[in-house]
Design a protein around this motif. Structure first.
Motif, PDB file in Angstrom:
ATOM      1  N   PHE A   1      22.929  -5.700  17.306  1.00 13.28           N
ATOM      2  CA  PHE A   1      22.071  -5.132  16.265  1.00 13.28           C
ATOM      3  C   PHE A   1      21.821  -3.646  16.479  1.00 13.28           C
ATOM      4  O   PHE A   1      21.554  -2.910  15.522  1.00 13.28           O
ATOM      5  CB  PHE A   1      20.746  -5.900  16.235  1.00 13.28           C
ATOM      6  N   ALA A   2      21.937  -3.176  17.720  1.00 14.23           N
ATOM      7  CA  ALA A   2      21.670  -1.760  18.012  1.00 14.23           C
ATOM      8  C   ALA A   2      22.563  -0.837  17.186  1.00 14.23           C
ATOM      9  O   ALA A   2      22.161   0.281  16.839  1.00 14.23           O
ATOM     10  CB  ALA A   2      21.862  -1.489  19.503  1.00 14.23           C
ATOM     11  N   ILE A   3      23.764  -1.305  16.836  1.00 15.53           N
ATOM     12  CA  ILE A   3      24.712  -0.474  16.100  1.00 15.53           C
ATOM     13  C   ILE A   3      24.183  -0.137  14.707  1.00 15.53           C
ATOM     14  O   ILE A   3      24.367   0.979  14.206  1.00 15.53           O
ATOM     15  CB  ILE A   3      26.079  -1.190  15.994  1.00 15.53           C
ATOM     16  N   ILE A   4      23.518  -1.098  14.077  1.00 13.25           N
ATOM     17  CA  ILE A   4      23.073  -0.893  12.694  1.00 13.25           C
ATOM     18  C   ILE A   4      21.552  -0.849  12.573  1.00 13.25           C
ATOM     19  O   ILE A   4      21.018  -0.844  11.465  1.00 13.25           O
ATOM     20  CB  ILE A   4      23.634  -1.986  11.765  1.00 13.25           C
ATOM     21  N   ARG A   5      20.837  -0.787  13.699  1.00 13.94           N
ATOM     22  CA  ARG A   5      19.373  -0.819  13.671  1.00 13.94           C
ATOM     23  C   ARG A   5      18.757   0.226  12.729  1.00 13.94           C
ATOM     24  O   ARG A   5      17.818  -0.087  11.993  1.00 13.94           O
ATOM     25  CB  ARG A   5      18.809  -0.626  15.078  1.00 13.94           C
ATOM     26  N   PRO A   6      19.245   1.494  12.711  1.00 17.58           N
ATOM     27  CA  PRO A   6      18.618   2.473  11.818  1.00 17.58           C
ATOM     28  C   PRO A   6      18.611   2.048  10.351  1.00 17.58           C
ATOM     29  O   PRO A   6      17.717   2.448   9.590  1.00 17.58           O
ATOM     30  CB  PRO A   6      19.464   3.733  12.030  1.00 17.58           C
ATOM     31  N   ALA A   7      19.582   1.246   9.945  1.00 17.65           N
ATOM     32  CA  ALA A   7      19.613   0.779   8.556  1.00 17.65           C
ATOM     33  C   ALA A   7      18.482  -0.198   8.270  1.00 17.65           C
ATOM     34  O   ALA A   7      18.134  -0.423   7.105  1.00 17.65           O
ATOM     35  CB  ALA A   7      20.955   0.118   8.245  1.00 17.65           C
ATOM     36  N   GLY A   8      17.887  -0.768   9.309  1.00 13.15           N
ATOM     37  CA  GLY A   8      16.775  -1.684   9.143  1.00 13.15           C
ATOM     38  C   GLY A   8      15.421  -1.027   9.308  1.00 13.15           C
ATOM     39  O   GLY A   8      14.416  -1.544   8.822  1.00 13.15           O
ATOM     40  N   THR A   9      15.385   0.123   9.993  1.00  9.09           N
ATOM     41  CA  THR A   9      14.114   0.808  10.233  1.00  9.09           C
ATOM     42  C   THR A   9      13.952   2.076   9.397  1.00  9.09           C
ATOM     43  O   THR A   9      12.840   2.552   9.204  1.00  9.09           O
ATOM     44  CB  THR A   9      13.988   1.179  11.724  1.00  9.09           C
ATOM     45  N   ALA A  10      15.067   2.634   8.920  1.00 13.50           N
ATOM     46  CA  ALA A  10      15.031   3.810   8.037  1.00 13.50           C
ATOM     47  C   ALA A  10      15.939   3.531   6.848  1.00 13.50           C
ATOM     48  O   ALA A  10      16.862   4.290   6.537  1.00 13.50           O
ATOM     49  CB  ALA A  10      15.474   5.065   8.785  1.00 13.50           C
ATOM     50  N   THR A  11      15.657   2.430   6.178  1.00 12.47           N
ATOM     51  CA  THR A  11      16.554   1.895   5.147  1.00 12.47           C
ATOM     52  C   THR A  11      16.743   2.849   3.980  1.00 12.47           C
ATOM     53  O   THR A  11      17.870   3.058   3.507  1.00 12.47           O
ATOM     54  CB  THR A  11      16.005   0.548   4.637  1.00 12.47           C
ATOM     55  N   LEU A  12      15.672   3.443   3.507  1.00 11.55           N
ATOM     56  CA  LEU A  12      15.766   4.334   2.354  1.00 11.55           C
ATOM     57  C   LEU A  12      16.571   5.589   2.684  1.00 11.55           C
ATOM     58  O   LEU A  12      17.342   6.081   1.851  1.00 11.55           O
ATOM     59  CB  LEU A  12      14.361   4.700   1.873  1.00 11.55           C
ATOM     60  N   THR A  13      16.407   6.082   3.892  1.00 10.75           N
ATOM     61  CA  THR A  13      17.203   7.240   4.319  1.00 10.75           C
ATOM     62  C   THR A  13      18.688   6.903   4.288  1.00 10.75           C
ATOM     63  O   THR A  13      19.511   7.678   3.782  1.00 10.75           O
ATOM     64  CB  THR A  13      16.815   7.676   5.742  1.00 10.75           C
TER      65      THR A  13
ATOM     66  N   ARG B   1       2.943  -9.105  14.319  1.00  9.53           N
ATOM     67  CA  ARG B   1       4.143  -8.854  15.122  1.00  9.53           C
ATOM     68  C   ARG B   1       5.293  -8.397  14.216  1.00  9.53           C
ATOM     69  O   ARG B   1       5.483  -8.951  13.131  1.00  9.53           O
ATOM     70  CB  ARG B   1       4.570 -10.114  15.878  1.00  9.53           C
ATOM     71  N   ARG B   2       6.048  -7.415  14.658  1.00  9.18           N
ATOM     72  CA  ARG B   2       7.225  -6.995  13.899  1.00  9.18           C
ATOM     73  C   ARG B   2       8.272  -8.092  13.996  1.00  9.18           C
ATOM     74  O   ARG B   2       8.569  -8.587  15.090  1.00  9.18           O
ATOM     75  CB  ARG B   2       7.781  -5.675  14.430  1.00  9.18           C
ATOM     76  N   ASN B   3       8.816  -8.481  12.882  1.00  7.52           N
ATOM     77  CA  ASN B   3       9.789  -9.565  12.828  1.00  7.52           C
ATOM     78  C   ASN B   3      11.191  -8.958  12.875  1.00  7.52           C
ATOM     79  O   ASN B   3      11.683  -8.419  11.880  1.00  7.52           O
ATOM     80  CB  ASN B   3       9.585 -10.382  11.555  1.00  7.52           C
ATOM     81  N   LEU B   4      11.826  -9.062  14.027  1.00  6.72           N
ATOM     82  CA  LEU B   4      13.139  -8.452  14.209  1.00  6.72           C
ATOM     83  C   LEU B   4      14.176  -9.088  13.293  1.00  6.72           C
ATOM     84  O   LEU B   4      15.118  -8.413  12.853  1.00  6.72           O
ATOM     85  CB  LEU B   4      13.580  -8.570  15.672  1.00  6.72           C
ATOM     86  N   ALA B   5      14.012 -10.373  12.986  1.00  7.65           N
ATOM     87  CA  ALA B   5      14.984 -11.051  12.127  1.00  7.65           C
ATOM     88  C   ALA B   5      15.007 -10.419  10.732  1.00  7.65           C
ATOM     89  O   ALA B   5      16.070 -10.330  10.107  1.00  7.65           O
ATOM     90  CB  ALA B   5      14.668 -12.534  12.038  1.00  7.65           C
TER      91      ALA B   5
ATOM     92  N   ARG C   1      17.648  -6.905   6.780  1.00  8.21           N
ATOM     93  CA  ARG C   1      17.611  -5.682   5.972  1.00  8.21           C
ATOM     94  C   ARG C   1      18.709  -4.711   6.398  1.00  8.21           C
ATOM     95  O   ARG C   1      19.363  -4.098   5.563  1.00  8.21           O
ATOM     96  CB  ARG C   1      16.230  -5.031   6.107  1.00  8.21           C
ATOM     97  N   ALA C   2      18.926  -4.593   7.708  1.00  9.40           N
ATOM     98  CA  ALA C   2      19.945  -3.668   8.216  1.00  9.40           C
ATOM     99  C   ALA C   2      21.345  -4.115   7.811  1.00  9.40           C
ATOM    100  O   ALA C   2      22.163  -3.299   7.370  1.00  9.40           O
ATOM    101  CB  ALA C   2      19.842  -3.563   9.737  1.00  9.40           C
ATOM    102  N   LEU C   3      21.627  -5.411   7.969  1.00 11.25           N
ATOM    103  CA  LEU C   3      22.947  -5.913   7.587  1.00 11.25           C
ATOM    104  C   LEU C   3      23.178  -5.729   6.091  1.00 11.25           C
ATOM    105  O   LEU C   3      24.274  -5.348   5.665  1.00 11.25           O
ATOM    106  CB  LEU C   3      23.075  -7.392   7.955  1.00 11.25           C
ATOM    107  N   THR C   4      22.137  -5.972   5.302  1.00 10.40           N
ATOM    108  CA  THR C   4      22.256  -5.820   3.854  1.00 10.40           C
ATOM    109  C   THR C   4      22.516  -4.364   3.487  1.00 10.40           C
ATOM    110  O   THR C   4      23.386  -4.074   2.651  1.00 10.40           O
ATOM    111  CB  THR C   4      20.977  -6.321   3.156  1.00 10.40           C
ATOM    112  N   MET C   5      21.783  -3.417   4.082  1.00  7.25           N
ATOM    113  CA  MET C   5      21.983  -2.007   3.763  1.00  7.25           C
ATOM    114  C   MET C   5      23.344  -1.524   4.244  1.00  7.25           C
ATOM    115  O   MET C   5      24.026  -0.753   3.548  1.00  7.25           O
ATOM    116  CB  MET C   5      20.864  -1.160   4.381  1.00  7.25           C
ATOM    117  N   PHE C   6      23.770  -1.962   5.435  1.00  8.81           N
ATOM    118  CA  PHE C   6      25.100  -1.611   5.929  1.00  8.81           C
ATOM    119  C   PHE C   6      26.166  -2.074   4.932  1.00  8.81           C
ATOM    120  O   PHE C   6      27.079  -1.314   4.577  1.00  8.81           O
ATOM    121  CB  PHE C   6      25.341  -2.253   7.296  1.00  8.81           C
ATOM    122  N   THR C   7      26.021  -3.302   4.458  1.00 10.33           N
ATOM    123  CA  THR C   7      26.988  -3.844   3.504  1.00 10.33           C
ATOM    124  C   THR C   7      26.896  -3.124   2.171  1.00 10.33           C
ATOM    125  O   THR C   7      27.913  -2.906   1.491  1.00 10.33           O
ATOM    126  CB  THR C   7      26.768  -5.353   3.305  1.00 10.33           C
TER     127      THR C   7
END
Length: 407
Positions: free
Chosen positions: A339-351, A10-14, A19-25
Motif C-alpha cells: 500500500f505504501a506505493i499508492i498511499r498518497p492517492a488515499g491521503t491526498a486524493t484530490l491532489t 480510529r483512522r480506517n486504513l482499509a 480510496r487509493a486503489l480507486t484513485m490510482f485506477t
C-alpha cells in the motif's frame, strides 16, 4: 443507534486503501484516452451498450469509498466538540468547492479561438487556482495574511476564467453536466446531510438507502424488449421529477452508491465484537448476495454506467464490499506493505486527481506527445500505468512540502 465514537475515532486504513486503489485506477483509465489498441474490457461502454468495462466501475467505487468516509468525518467533528450547525456549514462549504472545481473542469474543452488563453493555459490556470484556494496551508500565524492573499489570488484566477470563457458552440462558462467532481459534490451533499440528521437512527438511515436503491429501480428505463421505459413513466415536467431535480438526485443512482458506503461504515461499527475472520466471511457473503441481486436486475435492465442502471449499481456494491473486507483482513494480518506505493492517492486524493491536468495542459502548450510506439497496445498500457504511478509519487512529494488540496 450508538454513535460508536471510539470506532470512528480510529483512522480506517482499509478505507484509505480502497480510496487509493480507486484513485490510482481512475488516473490510469483517464489516461487510456491517450493510447490506442486498448482491450475492450478496460474501456467505457458506449451509450445503450449492455456492457461495463473497468473504466465504468472506477467512479462508482470512488463514490462508495467517499460514502464510507462520511461517518468518520462527521463523528470526528462531534468528538472534537464541534456543533451540528458548524458541521452542516462544513458540508455546504465542501459541496460548494466540489461544484466549482467540477464546473471549471467541464468548461476546459472546446474553447473559442482568440481568448486570452488556450486550452493548455486554461488547465494550468485552473489547477493553480484550485491549489491557491484549497491548499492545506501550514499553521504559521505570522504567514496567515500571506496565505489569505494567495487564496484571494486563486479566486481572482478562477473568476477571470469564468468571466472570459467562451466556447466554439457559442456558449459561455456554464454548469453543463457538472463534471465528475460536481457529481461527487451533489451526492456528498445529500448523503452527508442525511447522516448528520439521522446518525442516531440506524433504521432511518437504512430506509433512506433502500429508498434510493428503489428509486433507481423505478426511474431507470427497462430493457428495450420490456418496453424501454421506466416503471414510473410520468409525463415530462411532472412534479415528482422536478422535486428530484431540486436535490439533484436524478434516478437516485449516484446517491445510492454513496449511501451504500455510509451504511457499510455504520454496519462495520456494529461488528467490532466478532473476529476478523468472521467479519471477512460476512463481507464476502454480503458481496455475493449483492452480486446475485445485480444478476437478477440484469434480466430487466442493461448494465450501463451512462444509463446509471440498477444492475450497474449493485455490481459496484459487490465489488466495493468485497474489496473493503479484503483490505480490512489484509490489514489485520499486517499484509499492507504494498500500500505504501499508492498511499498518497488515499491521503491526498484530490491532489492526485487534479495533477494530470497540469501534464495535459503542458502537452497542449508545447505540442509534445509520447512517441507513437508508446501509445499502442501493451506499451501504451505500460505508459498509462507508469503515468499513474508518477502522478501518485509527485502527490506524495507535494504533500511533504505542504501542498495538498483539502476541502
Amino acid at each position: 443507534m450508538p454513535t460508536h465514537n471510539n470506532f470512528f475515532a480510529r483512522r480506517n486504513l482499509a478505507i484509505d486503501m480502497l480510496r487509493a486503489l480507486t484513485m490510482f485506477t481512475m488516473i490510469f483509465v483517464n489516461d487510456l484516452g491517450t493510447v490506442h489498441d486498448v482491450p475492450h474490457w478496460m474501456l467505457h461502454a458506449v451509450s445503450g451498450e449492455d456492457f461495463a468495462g473497468l473504466s465504468d466501475f472506477v467512479f462508482p467505487c470512488f463514490l462508495f469509498a467517499m460514502g464510507m468516509s462520511i461517518p468518520y468525518a462527521i463523528e470526528s467533528r462531534y468528538t472534537r466538540g464541534m456543533s451540528g450547525e458548524s458541521t452542516l456549514a462544513h458540508i455546504l462549504k465542501r459541496t460548494f468547492a466540489l461544484l466549482i472545481m467540477g464546473v471549471c473542469t467541464v468548461n476546459a474543452g472546446g474553447l473559442e479561438p482568440g481568448l486570452p488563453y488556450t486550452s493548455g493555459s486554461y488547465y494550468l490556470l485552473m489547477v493553480a487556482g484550485f491549489i491557491l484556494i484549497w491548499n492545506k496551508y501550514p499553521s504559521y500565524p505570522r504567514r496567515k495574511h500571506l496565505f489569505t492573499g494567495l487564496q484571494v489570488l486563486g479566486w481572482a484566477i478562477l473568476l477571470f476564467l469564468m468571466l472570459t470563457c467562451r466556447h466554439t458552440n457559442g456558449t459561455v462558462f456554464r454548469s453543463s453536466w457538472w463534471g465528475i467532481l460536481g457529481l461527487i459534490g451533489w451526492a456528498y451533499l445529500f448523503c452527508a446531510t442525511t447522516y448528520l440528521l439521522l446518525r442516531h437512527n440506524f433504521g432511518a438511515l437504512m430506509g433512506v438507502f433502500i429508498g434510493l436503491a428503489t428509486l433507481c429501480v423505478l426511474n431507470t428505463p427497462l430493457r428495450e424488449e420490456l418496453g424501454g421505459r421506466p416503471i414510473l413513466d410520468f409525463p415530462e415536467g411532472n412534479f415528482y421529477g422536478q422535486m428530484l431535480g431540486i436535490v439533484h438526485l436524478g434516478n437516485g443512482c449516484l446517491a445510492s452508491l454513496t449511501m451504500g458506503g455510509v451504511m457499510l461504515s455504520v454496519i462495520s461499527s456494529r461488528l467490532t465484537d466478532i473476529s476478523e475472520n468472521r467479519r471477512f466471511i460476512f463481507g464476502i457473503g454480503s458481496a455475493c448476495a449483492l452480486l446475485a441481486a445485480g444478476l437478477i436486475l440484469h434480466r430487466f435492465y442493461i448494465v450501463s454506467k451512462l444509463g446509471e442502471t440498477p444492475c450497474w449499481v449493485f455490481y459496484t456494491f459487490a465489488i466495493s464490499v468485497a474489496l473493503y473486507f479484503t483490505f480490512s483482513w489484509l490489514n489485520s494480518r499486517g499484509l499492507t506493505g504494498w500500500f505504501a506505493i499508492i498511499r498518497p492517492a488515499g491521503t491526498a486524493t484530490l491532489t492526485a486527481y487534479v495533477l494530470p491536468y497540469i501534464v495535459y495542459g503542458m502537452s497542449y502548450l508545447t505540442g509534445w506527445h509520447m512517441p507513437d510506439w508508446l501509445t499502442h497496445g501493451i506499451w501504451g498500457l505500460a505508459n498509462c500505468l507508469c503515468f499513474s504511478l508518477i502522478i501518485i509519487f509527485i502527490t506524495g512529494l507535494l504533500e511533504r512540502i505542504h501542498i495538498k488540496l483539502k476541502i
